[in-house]
Write a protein that holds these residues in place. Structure first.
Motif, PDB file in Angstrom:
ATOM      1  N   PHE A  94     -25.428 -52.064  22.631  1.00  0.00           N
ATOM      2  CA  PHE A  94     -24.105 -52.595  22.936  1.00  0.00           C
ATOM      3  C   PHE A  94     -24.147 -54.121  22.954  1.00  0.00           C
ATOM      4  O   PHE A  94     -25.055 -54.719  23.533  1.00  0.00           O
ATOM      5  CB  PHE A  94     -23.615 -52.062  24.285  1.00  0.00           C
ATOM      6  N   ARG A  95     -23.141 -54.733  22.299  1.00  0.00           N
ATOM      7  CA  ARG A  95     -23.066 -56.180  22.202  1.00  0.00           C
ATOM      8  C   ARG A  95     -21.996 -56.713  23.141  1.00  0.00           C
ATOM      9  O   ARG A  95     -20.978 -56.050  23.378  1.00  0.00           O
ATOM     10  CB  ARG A  95     -22.760 -56.595  20.765  1.00  0.00           C
ATOM     11  N   LYS A  96     -22.233 -57.898  23.639  1.00  0.00           N
ATOM     12  CA  LYS A  96     -21.300 -58.505  24.570  1.00  0.00           C
ATOM     13  C   LYS A  96     -19.994 -58.830  23.845  1.00  0.00           C
ATOM     14  O   LYS A  96     -20.001 -59.424  22.756  1.00  0.00           O
ATOM     15  CB  LYS A  96     -21.903 -59.766  25.174  1.00  0.00           C
ATOM     16  N   GLY A  97     -18.876 -58.472  24.443  1.00  0.00           N
ATOM     17  CA  GLY A  97     -17.565 -58.704  23.851  1.00  0.00           C
ATOM     18  C   GLY A  97     -17.074 -57.572  22.986  1.00  0.00           C
ATOM     19  O   GLY A  97     -15.957 -57.654  22.446  1.00  0.00           O
ATOM     20  N   ALA A  98     -17.872 -56.520  22.834  1.00  0.00           N
ATOM     21  CA  ALA A  98     -17.463 -55.394  22.001  1.00  0.00           C
ATOM     22  C   ALA A  98     -16.556 -54.462  22.795  1.00  0.00           C
ATOM     23  O   ALA A  98     -16.332 -54.622  23.998  1.00  0.00           O
ATOM     24  CB  ALA A  98     -18.685 -54.647  21.491  1.00  0.00           C
ATOM     25  N   CYS A  99     -16.014 -53.475  22.108  1.00  0.00           N
ATOM     26  CA  CYS A  99     -15.144 -52.482  22.737  1.00  0.00           C
ATOM     27  C   CYS A  99     -15.974 -51.643  23.700  1.00  0.00           C
ATOM     28  O   CYS A  99     -17.019 -51.100  23.313  1.00  0.00           O
ATOM     29  CB  CYS A  99     -14.492 -51.602  21.672  1.00  0.00           C
ATOM     30  N   THR A 100     -15.512 -51.525  24.923  1.00  0.00           N
ATOM     31  CA  THR A 100     -16.265 -50.765  25.918  1.00  0.00           C
ATOM     32  C   THR A 100     -16.182 -49.266  25.675  1.00  0.00           C
ATOM     33  O   THR A 100     -16.964 -48.513  26.255  1.00  0.00           O
ATOM     34  CB  THR A 100     -15.724 -51.075  27.314  1.00  0.00           C
ATOM     35  N   ASN A 101     -15.293 -48.836  24.796  1.00  0.00           N
ATOM     36  CA  ASN A 101     -15.160 -47.404  24.546  1.00  0.00           C
ATOM     37  C   ASN A 101     -16.067 -46.937  23.408  1.00  0.00           C
ATOM     38  O   ASN A 101     -16.833 -45.988  23.571  1.00  0.00           O
ATOM     39  CB  ASN A 101     -13.702 -47.068  24.225  1.00  0.00           C
ATOM     40  N   CYS A 102     -16.009 -47.648  22.250  1.00  0.00           N
ATOM     41  CA  CYS A 102     -16.787 -47.211  21.089  1.00  0.00           C
ATOM     42  C   CYS A 102     -17.895 -48.190  20.719  1.00  0.00           C
ATOM     43  O   CYS A 102     -18.799 -47.826  19.967  1.00  0.00           O
ATOM     44  CB  CYS A 102     -15.876 -46.983  19.889  1.00  0.00           C
ATOM     45  N   GLY A 103     -17.824 -49.436  21.160  1.00  0.00           N
ATOM     46  CA  GLY A 103     -18.885 -50.387  20.881  1.00  0.00           C
ATOM     47  C   GLY A 103     -18.662 -51.251  19.657  1.00  0.00           C
ATOM     48  O   GLY A 103     -19.560 -52.011  19.282  1.00  0.00           O
ATOM     49  N   ALA A 104     -17.502 -51.185  18.993  1.00  0.00           N
ATOM     50  CA  ALA A 104     -17.231 -52.021  17.819  1.00  0.00           C
ATOM     51  C   ALA A 104     -16.773 -53.411  18.267  1.00  0.00           C
ATOM     52  O   ALA A 104     -16.115 -53.572  19.294  1.00  0.00           O
ATOM     53  CB  ALA A 104     -16.174 -51.376  16.942  1.00  0.00           C
ATOM     54  N   MET A 105     -17.109 -54.427  17.474  1.00  0.00           N
ATOM     55  CA  MET A 105     -16.781 -55.804  17.808  1.00  0.00           C
ATOM     56  C   MET A 105     -15.401 -56.232  17.321  1.00  0.00           C
ATOM     57  O   MET A 105     -14.905 -57.284  17.680  1.00  0.00           O
ATOM     58  CB  MET A 105     -17.830 -56.738  17.201  1.00  0.00           C
ATOM     59  N   THR A 106     -14.732 -55.438  16.477  1.00  0.00           N
ATOM     60  CA  THR A 106     -13.487 -55.864  15.841  1.00  0.00           C
ATOM     61  C   THR A 106     -12.253 -55.579  16.677  1.00  0.00           C
ATOM     62  O   THR A 106     -11.139 -55.941  16.281  1.00  0.00           O
ATOM     63  CB  THR A 106     -13.346 -55.173  14.480  1.00  0.00           C
ATOM     64  N   HIS A 107     -12.381 -54.929  17.815  1.00  0.00           N
ATOM     65  CA  HIS A 107     -11.233 -54.649  18.671  1.00  0.00           C
ATOM     66  C   HIS A 107     -11.730 -54.474  20.104  1.00  0.00           C
ATOM     67  O   HIS A 107     -12.941 -54.447  20.360  1.00  0.00           O
ATOM     68  CB  HIS A 107     -10.480 -53.393  18.194  1.00  0.00           C
ATOM     69  N   ASN A 108     -10.782 -54.354  21.025  1.00  0.00           N
ATOM     70  CA  ASN A 108     -11.132 -54.126  22.417  1.00  0.00           C
ATOM     71  C   ASN A 108     -10.766 -52.693  22.809  1.00  0.00           C
ATOM     72  O   ASN A 108     -10.256 -51.913  21.985  1.00  0.00           O
ATOM     73  CB  ASN A 108     -10.421 -55.136  23.325  1.00  0.00           C
ATOM     74  N   ALA A 109     -10.982 -52.370  24.049  1.00  0.00           N
ATOM     75  CA  ALA A 109     -10.752 -50.996  24.498  1.00  0.00           C
ATOM     76  C   ALA A 109      -9.267 -50.635  24.502  1.00  0.00           C
ATOM     77  O   ALA A 109      -8.912 -49.462  24.347  1.00  0.00           O
ATOM     78  CB  ALA A 109     -11.330 -50.807  25.899  1.00  0.00           C
ATOM     79  N   LYS A 110      -8.392 -51.630  24.641  1.00  0.00           N
ATOM     80  CA  LYS A 110      -6.960 -51.347  24.680  1.00  0.00           C
ATOM     81  C   LYS A 110      -6.432 -50.938  23.320  1.00  0.00           C
ATOM     82  O   LYS A 110      -5.529 -50.090  23.222  1.00  0.00           O
ATOM     83  CB  LYS A 110      -6.218 -52.580  25.203  1.00  0.00           C
ATOM     84  N   THR A 111      -6.969 -51.526  22.258  1.00  0.00           N
ATOM     85  CA  THR A 111      -6.521 -51.220  20.899  1.00  0.00           C
ATOM     86  C   THR A 111      -7.454 -50.270  20.182  1.00  0.00           C
ATOM     87  O   THR A 111      -7.351 -50.119  18.962  1.00  0.00           O
ATOM     88  CB  THR A 111      -6.391 -52.523  20.095  1.00  0.00           C
ATOM     89  N   CYS A 112      -8.361 -49.632  20.883  1.00  0.00           N
ATOM     90  CA  CYS A 112      -9.307 -48.713  20.250  1.00  0.00           C
ATOM     91  C   CYS A 112      -8.597 -47.417  19.879  1.00  0.00           C
ATOM     92  O   CYS A 112      -7.812 -46.868  20.671  1.00  0.00           O
ATOM     93  CB  CYS A 112     -10.480 -48.426  21.193  1.00  0.00           C
ATOM     94  N   VAL A 113      -8.842 -46.925  18.667  1.00  0.00           N
ATOM     95  CA  VAL A 113      -8.227 -45.689  18.195  1.00  0.00           C
ATOM     96  C   VAL A 113      -9.172 -44.501  18.315  1.00  0.00           C
ATOM     97  O   VAL A 113      -8.797 -43.383  17.925  1.00  0.00           O
ATOM     98  CB  VAL A 113      -7.768 -45.842  16.729  1.00  0.00           C
ATOM     99  N   GLU A 114     -10.366 -44.709  18.815  1.00  0.00           N
ATOM    100  CA  GLU A 114     -11.287 -43.595  19.031  1.00  0.00           C
ATOM    101  C   GLU A 114     -10.853 -42.788  20.254  1.00  0.00           C
ATOM    102  O   GLU A 114     -10.060 -43.243  21.074  1.00  0.00           O
ATOM    103  CB  GLU A 114     -12.709 -44.126  19.232  1.00  0.00           C
ATOM    104  N   ARG A 115     -11.371 -41.588  20.341  1.00  0.00           N
ATOM    105  CA  ARG A 115     -11.067 -40.746  21.491  1.00  0.00           C
ATOM    106  C   ARG A 115     -11.617 -41.406  22.764  1.00  0.00           C
ATOM    107  O   ARG A 115     -12.773 -41.837  22.790  1.00  0.00           O
ATOM    108  CB  ARG A 115     -11.707 -39.370  21.293  1.00  0.00           C
ATOM    109  N   PRO A 116     -10.788 -41.509  23.800  1.00  0.00           N
ATOM    110  CA  PRO A 116     -11.290 -42.120  25.044  1.00  0.00           C
ATOM    111  C   PRO A 116     -12.450 -41.307  25.624  1.00  0.00           C
ATOM    112  O   PRO A 116     -12.307 -40.113  25.910  1.00  0.00           O
ATOM    113  CB  PRO A 116     -10.068 -42.096  25.969  1.00  0.00           C
ATOM    114  N   ARG A 117     -13.544 -41.944  25.759  1.00  0.00           N
ATOM    115  CA  ARG A 117     -14.728 -41.259  26.262  1.00  0.00           C
ATOM    116  C   ARG A 117     -14.731 -41.237  27.792  1.00  0.00           C
ATOM    117  O   ARG A 117     -14.170 -42.109  28.453  1.00  0.00           O
ATOM    118  CB  ARG A 117     -15.997 -41.958  25.760  1.00  0.00           C
ATOM    119  N   LYS A 118     -15.368 -40.235  28.325  1.00  0.00           N
ATOM    120  CA  LYS A 118     -15.487 -40.145  29.773  1.00  0.00           C
ATOM    121  C   LYS A 118     -16.356 -41.279  30.304  1.00  0.00           C
ATOM    122  O   LYS A 118     -16.055 -41.895  31.332  1.00  0.00           O
ATOM    123  CB  LYS A 118     -16.084 -38.794  30.157  1.00  0.00           C
ATOM    124  N   VAL A 119     -17.417 -41.573  29.592  1.00  0.00           N
ATOM    125  CA  VAL A 119     -18.286 -42.713  29.887  1.00  0.00           C
ATOM    126  C   VAL A 119     -18.388 -43.517  28.603  1.00  0.00           C
ATOM    127  O   VAL A 119     -18.827 -43.002  27.575  1.00  0.00           O
ATOM    128  CB  VAL A 119     -19.675 -42.274  30.376  1.00  0.00           C
TER     129      VAL A 119
END
Length: 303
Positions: A94-119
């Motif tokens: 995991f990289r600093k500033g990445a999406c806390t849900n999926c780990g991608a650097m191009t968006h944040n957790a609010k705009t993430c289109v992946e399924r919301p993970r429990k953890v």
């Protein structure tokens, strides 16, 4: 005739000299005025046509504002967003500033289109998704408002293939249903139970004279996938077909123009088209004769 800059005031002497020069040019004693391209300007053109609008900021006399401007068609911009493409392989940690849900650097957790993970991936450090391809597509005014911009025409082939498969299944199902109905009617009405005999019992004989009528009747009943009833898209109601093909149209019963009146809107002929024939022997004696038969005469007494 000289065109001065808009808003510039002239003295009395300048106005007098401009008027004398204008009269000399109209008389032909003075050379004509030249525009910015070196072409002569007709001195008889009125001032309101010769003077350019203020928003063109033309310092020299010109008639370009009176001519049709050639619109240069810009080449179509075929660049569009690469949807669903990844920029490269996914990261391991995991990289600093990445999406806390999926780990991608191009968006944040609010705009993430992946399924919301429990953890989220921030805490599990596993199943980190790759970064998406982010593009900066520069479009003009029309390109931003083009509803078909970025559409791939090859997608329509997939739609047509799906439609063709659905149509084939519908025809197959309808043919099976009609064969089943023909078999059931054959078992009830005759001793023969095979499909050709069932079709023969439903549609009549297979003689050469009635072959065309039988084919037309098959088309209407559904052996050729032509529905007896159709859906009207405007009124959302079921509309029946006009008539069976073996029936003679009412307006063909008597071709005399002075015979019974036929109303094409309601498809009704109230009077008898052939009054010289006995109504008991005639095939059609008018709609009034049909309404007067049976229990229709006793209906008003019930009311």
């Amino acid at each position: 005739m000289s065109s001065s800059a808009p808003g510039a005031r002239k003295t009395r002497d300048e106005v007098k000299k401009a008027k004398e020069l204008d009269e000399a040019r109209k008389a032909g004693t003075a050379p004509a005025e030249l525009d910015e391209e070196g072409n002569e300007i007709n001195p008889h053109i009125p001032q309101y046509i010769l003077q350019a609008p203020w928003y063109l900021s033309s310092d020299k006399p010109t008639l370009k504002h009176q001519r049709v401007q050639s619109d240069k068609v810009a080449p179509a911009n075929t660049q569009w967003y690469a949807r669903g493409q990844k920029a490269g392989p996914a990261a391991i940690k995991f990289r600093k500033g990445a999406c806390t849900n999926c780990g991608a650097m191009t968006h944040n957790a609010k705009t993430c289109v992946e399924r919301p993970r429990k953890v989220g991936a921030k805490y599990t450090q596993s199943d980190i998704q790759a970064d998406e391809v982010v593009q900066s597509v520069s479009l003009d005014y029309d390109g931003k408002r083009d509803r078909w911009n970025g559409y791939d025409p090859d997608h329509w082939d997939q739609v047509m293939q799906t439609h063709e498969r659905t149509e084939q299944e519908r025809r197959k199902k309808k043919a099976e249903m009609m064969v089943q109905k023909a078999l059931e009617s054959a078992e009830k009405g005759s001793t023969a139970a095979d499909t050709p005999a069932a079709e023969k019992s439903v549609f009549g004989s297979d003689s050469e004279e009635g072959a065309s009528d039988d084919e037309d009747l098959k088309e209407q009943v559904g052996f050729n996938n032509a529905p007896v009833q159709k859906m009207d898209p405007k009124t959302h109601t079921t509309v029946r077909n006009l008539r069976m093909r073996e029936d003679v149209a009412k307006y063909l019963r008597n071709l005399d123009v002075n015979s019974a009146h036929y109303d094409p809107k309601t498809r009704s002929m109230r009077e008898n088209p052939n009054p010289m024939i006995n109504p008991a022997e005639a095939e059609f004696s008018g709609d009034n004769f049909t309404r007067a038969s049976g229990q229709a005469s006793s209906l008003p007494d019930l009311q």
